[in-house]
Structures are given as C-alpha cells and as structure tokens.
Motif scaffolding. Structure first.
Motif, PDB file in Angstrom:
ATOM      1  N   ARG A  64       4.307  10.498  -7.169  1.00 32.84           N
ATOM      2  CA  ARG A  64       4.908  10.135  -8.698  1.00 32.84           C
ATOM      3  C   ARG A  64       6.177   9.688  -8.710  1.00 32.84           C
ATOM      4  O   ARG A  64       6.657  10.677  -8.333  1.00 32.84           O
ATOM      5  CB  ARG A  64       4.373  12.439  -9.915  1.00 32.84           C
ATOM      6  CG  ARG A  64       5.641  12.459 -11.025  1.00 32.84           C
ATOM      7  CD  ARG A  64       5.770  13.864 -11.447  1.00 32.84           C
ATOM      8  NE  ARG A  64       6.671  13.302 -13.069  1.00 32.84           N
ATOM      9  CZ  ARG A  64       6.886  14.215 -13.339  1.00 32.84           C
ATOM     10  NH1 ARG A  64       6.014  15.553 -13.285  1.00 32.84           N
ATOM     11  NH2 ARG A  64       7.530  13.663 -14.914  1.00 32.84           N
ATOM     12  N   ALA A  87       4.111  12.720 -17.975  1.00 33.64           N
ATOM     13  CA  ALA A  87       3.806  12.514 -16.131  1.00 33.64           C
ATOM     14  C   ALA A  87       3.957  14.010 -16.295  1.00 33.64           C
ATOM     15  O   ALA A  87       2.136  14.588 -15.727  1.00 33.64           O
ATOM     16  CB  ALA A  87       4.891  12.306 -15.760  1.00 33.64           C
ATOM     17  N   VAL A 142       0.243  15.568 -14.465  1.00 37.67           N
ATOM     18  CA  VAL A 142       0.052  16.739 -12.290  1.00 37.67           C
ATOM     19  C   VAL A 142       0.300  17.917 -13.441  1.00 37.67           C
ATOM     20  O   VAL A 142      -0.747  18.336 -12.319  1.00 37.67           O
ATOM     21  CB  VAL A 142       1.880  16.492 -12.458  1.00 37.67           C
ATOM     22  CG1 VAL A 142       2.200  17.431 -11.866  1.00 37.67           C
ATOM     23  CG2 VAL A 142       2.113  14.615 -12.444  1.00 37.67           C
ATOM     24  N   ALA A 189       1.141   8.031  -9.640  1.00 42.78           N
ATOM     25  CA  ALA A 189       1.396   8.236 -10.830  1.00 42.78           C
ATOM     26  C   ALA A 189       2.723   7.621 -11.615  1.00 42.78           C
ATOM     27  O   ALA A 189       3.867   7.672 -10.584  1.00 42.78           O
ATOM     28  CB  ALA A 189       1.639  10.027 -11.966  1.00 42.78           C
TER      29      ALA A 189
END
Length: 197
Positions: free
Chosen positions: A6, A22, A26, A91
């Motif tokens: 991430r 995000a 996640v 991500a």
C-alpha cells in the motif's frame, strides 16, 4: 502468503479521502486474504529525497566506483524496488494537488523507475518488468476525472503500466470540496470497492 503493498501520499492524514478509500480496500482484501500481509509505504510521513543530479550520477556510476554517499543514494531505490517486486498486489492512494499527484509520490516513482530492473528498452520500445495487479484510489476537490484538466489518473495508469503493472480498477471520489455531490461520489466509490470483492 499474499502481500499487498500500500502506497499512500496524501498530506491530510486520517482526513484524506483517498486514504479512506484505500482503507476500505485493504480491509476487504485482508478479509479475503486472512493470511495475507500488508506493507505500508507512506511517502508523506516518510518523504524521499527528490531526484537530483546527484541521484542520477550515483545511478550511472559503476558500482565499484561509487562513493559512500552514492551507495546510500542507490540503496534507497534498491530497497523500494525490492519491496515492490516482493508484493503480489499494489494499492496506490493519491489526492489531486494542483492538477497532479503529490511531489512525494512523484519522488517515489522516480526511485522505482530503473532501466534493467523495473523496465527495459527493446527495439519495440520500453517493456515493464513488474508484472502484477494494481489498484488506484484518488480524490479531488472538484470533478476532474475524464476532463482535460485530469492530469492525475491518466498519469498514474501510464506510469504503472510503463513498469508492467496492470491497473485493474481506479476508484475516484471527486467533488470533495463541493458538499453533497462529493459525499455521493465518495459513497459511490466505496460501493464500487465493496463490489470488487
């Protein structure tokens, strides 16, 4: 064990809408991959040195001839690239700052873009060497996506694709300074994330 890398870049901390999107992703990824590992690279909290003539000189100096300072510079990129290579999924969350991505994220991109490691030149043009899926999460104060003023999402897709990553989906929350339309866009993006699993 699957690994998700991430990459966050907003300066707004927990108030960041791109980070919040995000977070949604996640959370659902971890539910789908209970044994998975999430590695967080926050380029706002830990900004990288900007790419300068010293950086370029270090990269082009043969390894055996590098000074200690040049070795330190190259090591920054080596570690970032290794982190990227070891991930299964990437991500990227990014706000729009002045029509583009934050400079901290651009610095990160400069360090992971390395000929012979993350891409190579061929007679048919450059070829990306980092073959994995990526997801992008963006937010902006107004609605820029799909307009001539959107220099963020096309750039992100182009750069990640240049390295070989496949952007599977982009989740966009525009209008975040526009009240109710922005709230609706944010909810829509969250629903799209939920539907992706």
């Amino acid at each position: 064990m699957a690994t998700l890398l991430r990459i966050d870049s907003s300066a707004a901390g927990d108030n960041s809408k791109s980070r919040q999107l995000a977070n949604e992703f996640v959370e659902k990824w971890q539910a789908a991959n209970p044994e998975g590992q999430v590695i967080v690279r926050d380029v706002n909290a830990n900004p990288l040195p900007h790419f300068t003539s010293e950086t370029l000189a270090a990269l082009f100096t043969p390894e055996a001839e590098r000074t200690p300072a040049q070795k330190d510079i190259v090591t920054i990129g080596d570690e970032l690239i290794e982190e990227l290579e070891n991930a299964d999924v990437v991500a990227v969350s990014a706000p729009v700052y002045n029509f583009g991505i934050p400079s901290t994220l651009k610095a990160y991109f400069d360090y992971i873009s390395r000929a012979g490691r993350t891409f190579k030149y061929t007679e048919n043009g450059p070829v990306g060497l980092v073959k994995k899926d990526a997801y992008v999460f963006t937010a902006s104060g107004s609605f820029l996506s799909g307009t001539a003023m959107d220099h963020q999402t096309p750039y992100l897709k182009t750069f990640l694709g240049f390295l070989g990553l496949t952007v599977k989906e982009t989740f966009i929350a525009g209008g975040q300074s526009m009240g109710e339309p922005g709230e609706e866009a944010f909810t829509k993006a969250k629903n799209e994330i939920a539907a992706a699993f």
